[in-house]
Enzyme design. Sequence first.
Site, PDB file in Angstrom:
ATOM      1  N   ASN A  90       0.826  -1.450  -0.010  1.00 48.58           N
ATOM      2  CA  ASN A  90      -0.012  -0.059   0.124  1.00 48.58           C
ATOM      3  C   ASN A  90       0.733   1.329  -0.066  1.00 48.58           C
ATOM      4  OD1 ASN A  90      -2.491   1.661   0.942  1.00 48.58           O
ATOM      5  ND2 ASN A  90      -1.066   1.905   2.692  1.00 48.58           N
ATOM      6  N   TYR A 154       2.570   9.417 -11.134  1.00 49.70           N
ATOM      7  CA  TYR A 154       1.748   8.853 -10.344  1.00 49.70           C
ATOM      8  C   TYR A 154       0.688   8.028 -10.904  1.00 49.70           C
ATOM      9  CZ  TYR A 154      -1.629   8.316  -6.461  1.00 49.70           C
ATOM     10  OH  TYR A 154      -2.481   7.586  -5.529  1.00 49.70           O
ATOM     11  N   ALA A 156       0.668   6.997 -14.213  1.00 48.74           N
ATOM     12  CA  ALA A 156       1.307   5.772 -14.760  1.00 48.74           C
ATOM     13  C   ALA A 156       1.741   4.616 -13.881  1.00 48.74           C
ATOM     14  CB  ALA A 156       2.630   6.263 -15.684  1.00 48.74           C
ATOM     15  N   SER A 157       2.157   5.202 -12.874  1.00 47.29           N
ATOM     16  CA  SER A 157       2.651   4.094 -11.661  1.00 47.29           C
ATOM     17  C   SER A 157       1.381   3.151 -11.269  1.00 47.29           C
ATOM     18  CB  SER A 157       3.323   4.590 -10.521  1.00 47.29           C
ATOM     19  OG  SER A 157       2.516   5.441  -9.626  1.00 47.29           O
ATOM     20  N   LYS A 158       0.216   3.973 -11.102  1.00 43.07           N
ATOM     21  CA  LYS A 158      -0.724   3.048 -10.495  1.00 43.07           C
ATOM     22  C   LYS A 158      -1.504   2.347 -11.606  1.00 43.07           C
ATOM     23  CE  LYS A 158      -0.816   4.604  -6.305  1.00 43.07           C
ATOM     24  NZ  LYS A 158      -0.327   3.469  -4.984  1.00 43.07           N
ATOM     25  N   ILE A 187      -9.758  10.321  -1.021  1.00 41.27           N
ATOM     26  CA  ILE A 187     -10.096   9.616   0.209  1.00 41.27           C
ATOM     27  C   ILE A 187      -9.052  10.654   1.090  1.00 41.27           C
ATOM     28  CG2 ILE A 187      -9.515   7.934   2.000  1.00 41.27           C
ATOM     29  CD1 ILE A 187     -11.306   6.827  -0.440  1.00 41.27           C
TER      30      ILE A 187
HETATM   31  N1  LIG Z   1      -5.663   9.337  -0.381  1.00 41.08           N
HETATM   32  C1  LIG Z   1      -6.296   9.184  -1.603  1.00 41.08           C
HETATM   33  O1  LIG Z   1      -7.286   9.875  -2.150  1.00 41.08           O
HETATM   34  C2  LIG Z   1      -5.711   7.976  -2.420  1.00 41.08           C
HETATM   35  C3  LIG Z   1      -6.241   7.785  -3.470  1.00 41.08           C
HETATM   36  C4  LIG Z   1      -6.034   6.733  -4.651  1.00 41.08           C
HETATM   37  C5  LIG Z   1      -4.890   5.916  -3.998  1.00 41.08           C
HETATM   38  N2  LIG Z   1      -4.333   6.211  -2.861  1.00 41.08           N
HETATM   39  C6  LIG Z   1      -3.443   5.500  -2.580  1.00 41.08           C
HETATM   40  O2  LIG Z   1      -3.458   4.899  -1.090  1.00 41.08           O
HETATM   41  C7  LIG Z   1      -2.141   4.621  -0.625  1.00 41.08           C
HETATM   42  C8  LIG Z   1      -1.971   5.098   0.794  1.00 41.08           C
HETATM   43  O3  LIG Z   1      -2.076   6.417   0.661  1.00 41.08           O
HETATM   44  P1  LIG Z   1      -2.934   7.385   1.929  1.00 41.08           P
HETATM   45  O4  LIG Z   1      -4.085   8.114   1.131  1.00 41.08           O
HETATM   46  O5  LIG Z   1      -3.316   6.741   2.991  1.00 41.08           O
HETATM   47  O6  LIG Z   1      -1.745   8.391   2.073  1.00 41.08           O
HETATM   48  P2  LIG Z   1      -0.516   8.457   3.194  1.00 41.08           P
HETATM   49  O7  LIG Z   1       0.291   9.266   2.494  1.00 41.08           O
HETATM   50  O8  LIG Z   1      -1.137   8.593   4.605  1.00 41.08           O
HETATM   51  O9  LIG Z   1      -0.065   6.947   3.393  1.00 41.08           O
HETATM   52  C9  LIG Z   1       0.812   6.407   2.509  1.00 41.08           C
HETATM   53  C10 LIG Z   1       2.130   6.113   3.279  1.00 41.08           C
HETATM   54  O10 LIG Z   1       3.346   5.576   2.720  1.00 41.08           O
HETATM   55  C11 LIG Z   1       4.442   5.757   3.300  1.00 41.08           C
HETATM   56  N3  LIG Z   1       5.486   5.563   2.113  1.00 41.08           N
HETATM   57  C12 LIG Z   1       5.877   6.316   1.229  1.00 41.08           C
HETATM   58  N4  LIG Z   1       7.088   6.020   0.776  1.00 41.08           N
HETATM   59  C13 LIG Z   1       7.313   4.976   1.405  1.00 41.08           C
HETATM   60  C14 LIG Z   1       8.618   4.014   1.251  1.00 41.08           C
HETATM   61  N5  LIG Z   1       9.404   4.342   0.234  1.00 41.08           N
HETATM   62  N6  LIG Z   1       8.430   2.975   2.124  1.00 41.08           N
HETATM   63  C15 LIG Z   1       7.821   3.096   3.038  1.00 41.08           C
HETATM   64  N7  LIG Z   1       6.541   3.850   3.296  1.00 41.08           N
HETATM   65  C16 LIG Z   1       6.465   4.691   2.586  1.00 41.08           C
HETATM   66  C17 LIG Z   1       4.134   7.130   3.840  1.00 41.08           C
HETATM   67  O11 LIG Z   1       5.102   7.354   4.898  1.00 41.08           O
HETATM   68  C18 LIG Z   1       2.696   7.318   4.355  1.00 41.08           C
HETATM   69  O12 LIG Z   1       2.751   6.668   5.686  1.00 41.08           O
HETATM   70  C19 LIG Z   1      -1.007   5.086  -1.701  1.00 41.08           C
HETATM   71  O13 LIG Z   1      -0.351   3.968  -2.433  1.00 41.08           O
HETATM   72  C20 LIG Z   1      -1.679   6.149  -2.358  1.00 41.08           C
HETATM   73  O14 LIG Z   1      -1.348   6.348  -3.566  1.00 41.08           O
HETATM   74  C21 LIG Z   1      -4.741   7.209  -2.061  1.00 41.08           C
END
Ligand SMILES: NC(=O)c1ccc[n+]([C@@H]2O[C@H](COP(=O)([O-])OP(=O)(O)OC[C@H]3O[C@@H](n4cnc5c(N)ncnc54)[C@H](O)[C@@H]3O)[C@@H](O)[C@H]2O)c1
Length: 261
Positions: A90, A154, A156-158, A187
């Site tokens: 995640n 972002y 492209a990665s997803k 979110i």
């Molecule tokens: N919040 C949204 O609207 C949303 C929408 C779609 C997808 N996402 C995806 O959900 C996932 C969780 O994101 P979130 O929204 O909870 O935000 P968030 O920033 O709270 O969580 C992401 C976590 O990943 C950690 N992280 C980043 N790089 C890291 C690394 N190299 N090693 C270890 N940990 C690392 C960060 O420290 C952070 O705690 C992510 O992959 C994000 O892309 C979020």
Amino acid sequence: MTVIDLTGKTAIVTGAAGGIGRATALVMARRGARLVVADIKPEVRETAEEIVAKGGQAEALAVDCATDEGIARIVAAAVATGRVDILFANAGVTGGLMPRLDTPTEDFAEVLRINLLGPWIAIREVLPHMRKGGAIVCTASVAGLRAGAGPIPYSASKAGVVNLVQTVAMALTGRGIRVNGVAPGLIETPMTEPLYADARAKGRENRIGQLNPTRRGGEAQEVAEAVAFLASDAASYINGQVLAVDGGLSAQLPFTPKWSL
Ligand SMILES: NC(=O)c1ccc[n+]([C@@H]2O[C@H](COP(=O)([O-])OP(=O)(O)OC[C@H]3O[C@@H](n4cnc5c(N)ncnc54)[C@H](O)[C@@H]3O)[C@@H](O)[C@H]2O)c1
């Protein structure tokens, strides 16, 4: 017994210091799983402390989840519990919030490293330990389904994560390991905090999430419940799928309301 029962299972959750990862670790612990939670931020220890305070079992590791060394430490901690059943890959970064056509090579590569290579390393390293089957869930995004929801690297990665889920699920044919993903919409988490803060500062909070038919932004808890379901035996015939948890955003095309024509 609850429908989503993870009793006795060991689950790894990356990116568990906050947001979706933290919420999912707490839900999985509540459903009976032992947790290994990891994040590059040391605050991940608070997630483990909260699980333990509520009577669960959890170990926290502050490591980079997109390196061989970081993942090796996480997998070793999970293996030490005697089994590895669930991986929730995640951890992720946006690399900025707006699409930029001048993104430098190293910035693009760093987003791919964390968002796409990280889940791959984790998948590769847990597989030898999922001898009695298992469930893998990756966090994609609606930004990986089509354009319009995030910056270029972002998105492209997803999109890569969506394909990773499909391709690895197929490569694991007959192994009893399911691979699925979630594609969250907007979110409220630390990642989207600047956007929420900006909307609140301008008095436009009520505009958040108005593009989806549920007409609101989502909570981390709502993604966490979907992940726990996909990771559980309740989802035993769901494989190679990416479930949008987006209030219906990705189900529709942009439209002009009749009343504004
Ligand atoms: N919040 C949204 O609207 C949303 C929408 C779609 C997808 N996402 C995806 O959900 C996932 C969780 O994101 P979130 O929204 O909870 O935000 P968030 O920033 O709270 O969580 C992401 C976590 O990943 C950690 N992280 C980043 N790089 C890291 C690394 N190299 N090693 C270890 N940990 C690392 C960060 O420290 C952070 O705690 C992510 O992959 C994000 O892309 C979020």
